[in-house]
Design a protein around this motif. Structure first.
Motif, PDB file in Angstrom:
ATOM      1  N   TYR A   4       0.816  -1.205   0.000  1.00 58.05           N
ATOM      2  CA  TYR A   4       0.000   0.000   0.000  1.00 58.05           C
ATOM      3  C   TYR A   4       0.856   1.264   0.000  1.00 58.05           C
ATOM      4  O   TYR A   4       0.397   2.337  -0.362  1.00 58.05           O
ATOM      5  CB  TYR A   4      -0.979  -0.005   1.180  1.00 58.05           C
ATOM      6  CG  TYR A   4      -0.477   0.671   2.435  1.00 58.05           C
ATOM      7  CD1 TYR A   4      -0.934   1.931   2.797  1.00 58.05           C
ATOM      8  CD2 TYR A   4       0.456   0.062   3.247  1.00 58.05           C
ATOM      9  CE1 TYR A   4      -0.485   2.558   3.939  1.00 58.05           C
ATOM     10  CE2 TYR A   4       0.909   0.670   4.391  1.00 58.05           C
ATOM     11  CZ  TYR A   4       0.441   1.920   4.732  1.00 58.05           C
ATOM     12  OH  TYR A   4       0.896   2.534   5.858  1.00 58.05           O
ATOM     13  N   ARG A   5       2.122   1.164   0.362  1.00 59.59           N
ATOM     14  CA  ARG A   5       2.977   2.341   0.449  1.00 59.59           C
ATOM     15  C   ARG A   5       3.718   2.618  -0.853  1.00 59.59           C
ATOM     16  O   ARG A   5       3.724   3.730  -1.339  1.00 59.59           O
ATOM     17  CB  ARG A   5       3.975   2.174   1.589  1.00 59.59           C
ATOM     18  CG  ARG A   5       4.792   3.411   1.857  1.00 59.59           C
ATOM     19  CD  ARG A   5       5.608   3.254   3.130  1.00 59.59           C
ATOM     20  NE  ARG A   5       6.444   4.389   3.330  1.00 59.59           N
ATOM     21  CZ  ARG A   5       7.664   4.522   2.829  1.00 59.59           C
ATOM     22  NH1 ARG A   5       8.191   3.557   2.104  1.00 59.59           N
ATOM     23  NH2 ARG A   5       8.377   5.610   3.062  1.00 59.59           N
ATOM     24  N   SER A  25      -5.057   0.145   7.541  1.00 59.22           N
ATOM     25  CA  SER A  25      -4.929   1.583   7.336  1.00 59.22           C
ATOM     26  C   SER A  25      -6.297   2.120   6.931  1.00 59.22           C
ATOM     27  O   SER A  25      -6.914   1.599   5.998  1.00 59.22           O
ATOM     28  CB  SER A  25      -3.899   1.871   6.243  1.00 59.22           C
ATOM     29  OG  SER A  25      -3.783   3.253   6.022  1.00 59.22           O
ATOM     30  N   ASP A  26      -6.784   3.117   7.643  1.00 58.80           N
ATOM     31  CA  ASP A  26      -8.124   3.686   7.411  1.00 58.80           C
ATOM     32  C   ASP A  26      -9.201   2.611   7.443  1.00 58.80           C
ATOM     33  O   ASP A  26     -10.144   2.636   6.666  1.00 58.80           O
ATOM     34  CB  ASP A  26      -8.176   4.439   6.086  1.00 58.80           C
ATOM     35  CG  ASP A  26      -7.305   5.678   6.082  1.00 58.80           C
ATOM     36  OD1 ASP A  26      -7.186   6.301   7.157  1.00 58.80           O
ATOM     37  OD2 ASP A  26      -6.753   6.021   5.028  1.00 58.80           O
ATOM     38  N   GLY A  27      -9.043   1.625   8.304  1.00 58.17           N
ATOM     39  CA  GLY A  27     -10.052   0.589   8.486  1.00 58.17           C
ATOM     40  C   GLY A  27     -10.023  -0.524   7.467  1.00 58.17           C
ATOM     41  O   GLY A  27     -10.865  -1.413   7.507  1.00 58.17           O
ATOM     42  N   ARG A  43       1.750   5.027   8.636  1.00 59.47           N
ATOM     43  CA  ARG A  43       0.383   5.488   8.896  1.00 59.47           C
ATOM     44  C   ARG A  43      -0.609   4.331   9.045  1.00 59.47           C
ATOM     45  O   ARG A  43      -1.657   4.299   8.422  1.00 59.47           O
ATOM     46  CB  ARG A  43      -0.084   6.446   7.802  1.00 59.47           C
ATOM     47  CG  ARG A  43       0.673   7.758   7.826  1.00 59.47           C
ATOM     48  CD  ARG A  43       0.288   8.674   6.710  1.00 59.47           C
ATOM     49  NE  ARG A  43       0.962   8.195   5.488  1.00 59.47           N
ATOM     50  CZ  ARG A  43       0.389   8.126   4.310  1.00 59.47           C
ATOM     51  NH1 ARG A  43      -0.838   8.516   4.136  1.00 59.47           N
ATOM     52  NH2 ARG A  43       1.055   7.691   3.273  1.00 59.47           N
ATOM     53  N   ASP A  45      -3.252   2.005  11.305  1.00 56.65           N
ATOM     54  CA  ASP A  45      -4.163   2.154  12.436  1.00 56.65           C
ATOM     55  C   ASP A  45      -3.572   1.444  13.647  1.00 56.65           C
ATOM     56  O   ASP A  45      -2.852   0.449  13.502  1.00 56.65           O
ATOM     57  CB  ASP A  45      -5.526   1.551  12.119  1.00 56.65           C
ATOM     58  CG  ASP A  45      -6.263   2.278  11.008  1.00 56.65           C
ATOM     59  OD1 ASP A  45      -5.763   3.318  10.518  1.00 56.65           O
ATOM     60  OD2 ASP A  45      -7.342   1.799  10.626  1.00 56.65           O
ATOM     61  N   THR A  53       0.141  -1.818  16.367  1.00 52.00           N
ATOM     62  CA  THR A  53      -0.266  -1.695  14.964  1.00 52.00           C
ATOM     63  C   THR A  53      -0.379  -3.064  14.296  1.00 52.00           C
ATOM     64  O   THR A  53      -0.591  -3.144  13.092  1.00 52.00           O
ATOM     65  CB  THR A  53       0.720  -0.816  14.166  1.00 52.00           C
ATOM     66  OG1 THR A  53       2.026  -1.370  14.253  1.00 52.00           O
ATOM     67  CG2 THR A  53       0.713   0.619  14.672  1.00 52.00           C
ATOM     68  N   CYS A  57      -7.742  -7.268   9.425  1.00 54.80           N
ATOM     69  CA  CYS A  57      -9.128  -6.945   9.122  1.00 54.80           C
ATOM     70  C   CYS A  57      -9.754  -8.151   8.444  1.00 54.80           C
ATOM     71  O   CYS A  57      -9.234  -8.650   7.450  1.00 54.80           O
ATOM     72  CB  CYS A  57      -9.173  -5.730   8.198  1.00 54.80           C
ATOM     73  SG  CYS A  57     -10.831  -5.132   7.883  1.00 54.80           S
ATOM     74  N   ALA A  74     -13.787   0.389   9.757  1.00 49.62           N
ATOM     75  CA  ALA A  74     -14.329   1.711   9.440  1.00 49.62           C
ATOM     76  C   ALA A  74     -14.772   1.823   7.992  1.00 49.62           C
ATOM     77  O   ALA A  74     -15.758   2.459   7.695  1.00 49.62           O
ATOM     78  CB  ALA A  74     -13.279   2.782   9.732  1.00 49.62           C
ATOM     79  N   ARG A  75     -14.039   1.212   7.062  1.00 52.64           N
ATOM     80  CA  ARG A  75     -14.336   1.354   5.647  1.00 52.64           C
ATOM     81  C   ARG A  75     -15.436   0.373   5.271  1.00 52.64           C
ATOM     82  O   ARG A  75     -15.255  -0.823   5.300  1.00 52.64           O
ATOM     83  CB  ARG A  75     -13.082   1.063   4.826  1.00 52.64           C
ATOM     84  CG  ARG A  75     -13.246   1.393   3.368  1.00 52.64           C
ATOM     85  CD  ARG A  75     -12.067   0.971   2.558  1.00 52.64           C
ATOM     86  NE  ARG A  75     -10.819   1.384   3.166  1.00 52.64           N
ATOM     87  CZ  ARG A  75      -9.635   0.986   2.762  1.00 52.64           C
ATOM     88  NH1 ARG A  75      -9.528   0.147   1.785  1.00 52.64           N
ATOM     89  NH2 ARG A  75      -8.546   1.400   3.336  1.00 52.64           N
ATOM     90  N   ALA A  85     -10.040  -1.759  -1.410  1.00 55.66           N
ATOM     91  CA  ALA A  85      -9.233  -0.671  -1.944  1.00 55.66           C
ATOM     92  C   ALA A  85      -8.619  -1.149  -3.243  1.00 55.66           C
ATOM     93  O   ALA A  85      -7.851  -2.100  -3.249  1.00 55.66           O
ATOM     94  CB  ALA A  85      -8.148  -0.283  -0.946  1.00 55.66           C
TER      95      ALA A  85
END
Length: 105
Positions: A4-5, A25-27, A43, A45, A53, A57, A74-75, A85
């Motif tokens: 993801y980075r 990250s961001d859920g 970054r 969660d 960390t 999920c 969250a997402r 994503a």
């Protein structure tokens, strides 16, 4: 799923444990390649209970691998299913791969 980075693609692993790490990250679930794991700006969660960390999920929930605490992801979409994503350019890569395999020009 790419890192993801940096966007690096995961290749077929050799025997044993994968050097790639999972995170949230961001859920949403993300993968982190070996080259990016030491970066200070990941970054990710953190667990609300213990601050770790090391989260995963699954099935609409985020679970801490250290303390076992769970929370809703969250997402989500209106149906309550996690929205995946999609990395930019993925559909073009898939189409090009299918064209190569199927011998299309």
């Amino acid at each position: 799923m790419p890192c993801y980075r940096c966007g690096a693609r995961q290749t077929d692993p050799v025997r044993g444990a994968s050097p790639w790490l999972r995170g949230v990250s961001d859920g949403g679930q993300v993968l982190i390649c070996p080259d990016c794991q030491g970066a200070a700006d990941l970054r990710l969660d953190a667990c609300e209970t213990c601050g770790s960390t090391r989260l995963i999920c699954r099935l609409g929930e985020v679970e801490c691998r250290d303390c076992g605490a769970e929370r809703p992801a969250a997402r989500s979409t209106t149906s309550g299913v996690l929205a995946p994503a999609t990395p930019p350019g993925l559909s073009a890569e898939v189409e090009a791969a299918l064209n190569r395999v199927l011998g299309r020009n």
